[in-house]
Scaffold this active site. Structure first.
Site, short mmCIF file in Angstrom:
data_model
loop_
_atom_site.label_atom_id
_atom_site.label_comp_id
_atom_site.label_asym_id
_atom_site.label_seq_id
_atom_site.Cartn_x
_atom_site.Cartn_y
_atom_site.Cartn_z
N THR A 87 119.38 25.37 82.81
CA THR A 87 120.55 25.67 82.00
C THR A 87 120.18 26.71 80.95
OG1 THR A 87 120.06 23.88 80.43
CG2 THR A 87 121.51 23.35 82.29
N GLU A 144 123.54 31.92 78.99
CA GLU A 144 124.30 32.83 79.84
C GLU A 144 124.74 32.20 81.16
OE1 GLU A 144 121.78 34.32 77.89
OE2 GLU A 144 123.48 35.07 76.74
N ASN A 186 124.06 28.71 84.22
CA ASN A 186 123.43 27.49 84.72
C ASN A 186 123.12 27.69 86.20
OD1 ASN A 186 123.78 26.39 82.22
ND2 ASN A 186 125.18 24.77 82.84
N LYS A 203 123.98 30.26 90.98
CA LYS A 203 123.93 30.70 89.58
C LYS A 203 125.35 30.95 89.11
CE LYS A 203 121.32 33.71 86.49
NZ LYS A 203 120.23 34.73 86.42
N GLU A 227 118.53 32.81 97.32
CA GLU A 227 117.45 31.94 97.79
C GLU A 227 116.96 31.02 96.68
OE1 GLU A 227 112.75 32.59 99.09
OE2 GLU A 227 114.04 34.29 98.58
N VAL A 278 113.97 29.42 95.13
CA VAL A 278 112.51 29.62 95.15
C VAL A 278 111.86 28.29 94.74
CG1 VAL A 278 110.57 30.97 94.29
CG2 VAL A 278 112.82 32.04 94.56
N ASP A 301 113.58 42.97 81.07
CA ASP A 301 113.32 41.69 80.38
C ASP A 301 112.16 40.97 81.06
OD1 ASP A 301 113.67 39.73 78.44
OD2 ASP A 301 115.08 38.58 79.67
N ASN A 337 110.23 35.20 83.13
CA ASN A 337 111.07 35.68 84.22
C ASN A 337 110.25 36.01 85.47
OD1 ASN A 337 113.47 35.39 82.85
ND2 ASN A 337 113.39 37.42 81.96
N ASP A 377 115.75 36.78 87.43
CA ASP A 377 116.64 37.15 86.32
C ASP A 377 116.74 38.66 86.15
OD1 ASP A 377 117.15 34.50 85.82
OD2 ASP A 377 115.72 34.32 84.17
#
Length: 264
Positions: free
Chosen positions: A60, A63, A65, A80, A148, A150, A194, A199, A213
């Site tokens: 969560t 931006e 969940n 997502k 996918e 992961v 980012d 990430n 992300d």
């Protein structure tokens, strides 16, 4: 009225999720995720065979969940869902409005977030096509991105920050990350914008990094591309520096840009 049994099972599953959340603040968040428009988008994705069973949330954030789900077509998938009511709309605008792929979109909260969802899908596809290990993107609809999962059996692979690495493993992962940054820049024409130990997932079965992300990722001709590239490299250098593996940021940036020139 929707009569499809599969859609009804999804509706029941969502109701179960609502009932399972007893804390009022958490329940409010769940209500923000599963608004009517998002439910209808999920119905359509299910009706078209993209989702067969929706599980619980495994991540969560402010931006978005992420939910674990099963698809007969693709196996374990990640769902997502970007939060239109709570996502950081102003921060997203910085990355969207300078992107030539999204000229002409309205500046409203909803339109920016829906564009952001499409943007992450496009970025993941470009990265995958360039040879970067990312979650394979499947489809996007409204504020929902299917990709996918992961991980295995509903358990996601850990973030790089949480993995205990030998020096040899750390060096291997560092070299692979630099390789991926080169591929992003030279072939996908993207800067992650980012990138950090938060990430990047690590496939612990193969000790390979997986870049995640990518909603904020920008094209290399974006006016802030150099600034974000420098920040990405600095983040990686800082993390591996803590593992006593020195990284020369200027040298890495030089390698990344040289690879792009060689690919022209």
């Amino acid at each position: 009225m929707i009569s499809d049994k599969k859609l009804s099972r999804m509706d029941e599953r969502v109701d179960e999720l609502r009932m399972r959340i007893k804390d009022s603040s958490q329940r409010a968040v769940l209500n923000d995720v599963f608004d009517d428009a998002t439910l209808m988008a999920l119905y359509e994705l299910s009706k078209n065979g993209h989702i067969d069973a929706l599980g619980g949330s495994f991540k969560t954030g402010k931006e978005a969940n992420l939910f674990h789900a099963i698809s007969k077509r693709d196996g374990e998938i990640a769902v997502k869902i970007y939060l239109i009511s709570t996502a950081n709309f102003n921060a997203m605008k910085e990355y969207i409005l300078g992107d030539p792929r999204f000229t002409g979109i309205k500046h409203s909260r909803k339109d920016i977030i829906l564009a952001w969802t499409r943007k992450e899908f496009k970025n993941l596809k470009r990265a995958e096509d360039a040879g970067v290990r990312v979650p394979k993107p499947y489809v996007t609809k409204r504020n929902i991105l299917l990709m996918e999962f992961v991980g295995k059996d509903g358990v996601p692979m850990p973030q790089l920050k949480d993995v205990k690495l030998t020096r040899e493993e750390a060096l291997h992962i560092l070299n692979r990350i630099i390789e991926y940054m080169c591929l992003l820049y030279s072939k996908a024409r993207l800067v992650h914008a980012d990138l950090s130990e938060y990430n990047i997932l690590v496939d612990v079965d193969t000790m390979e990094p997986v870049i995640i992300d990518m909603g904020q990722s920008i094209m290399t001709d974006h006016f802030n591309a150099d600034t974000y590239l420098q920040r990405d490299v600095a983040n990686i250098a800082r993390f591996f520096g803590k593992l006593n593996i020195p990284v020369n940021s200027d040298e890495v940036i030089s390698i990344i840009k040289r690879k792009k020139e060689e690919g022209k």
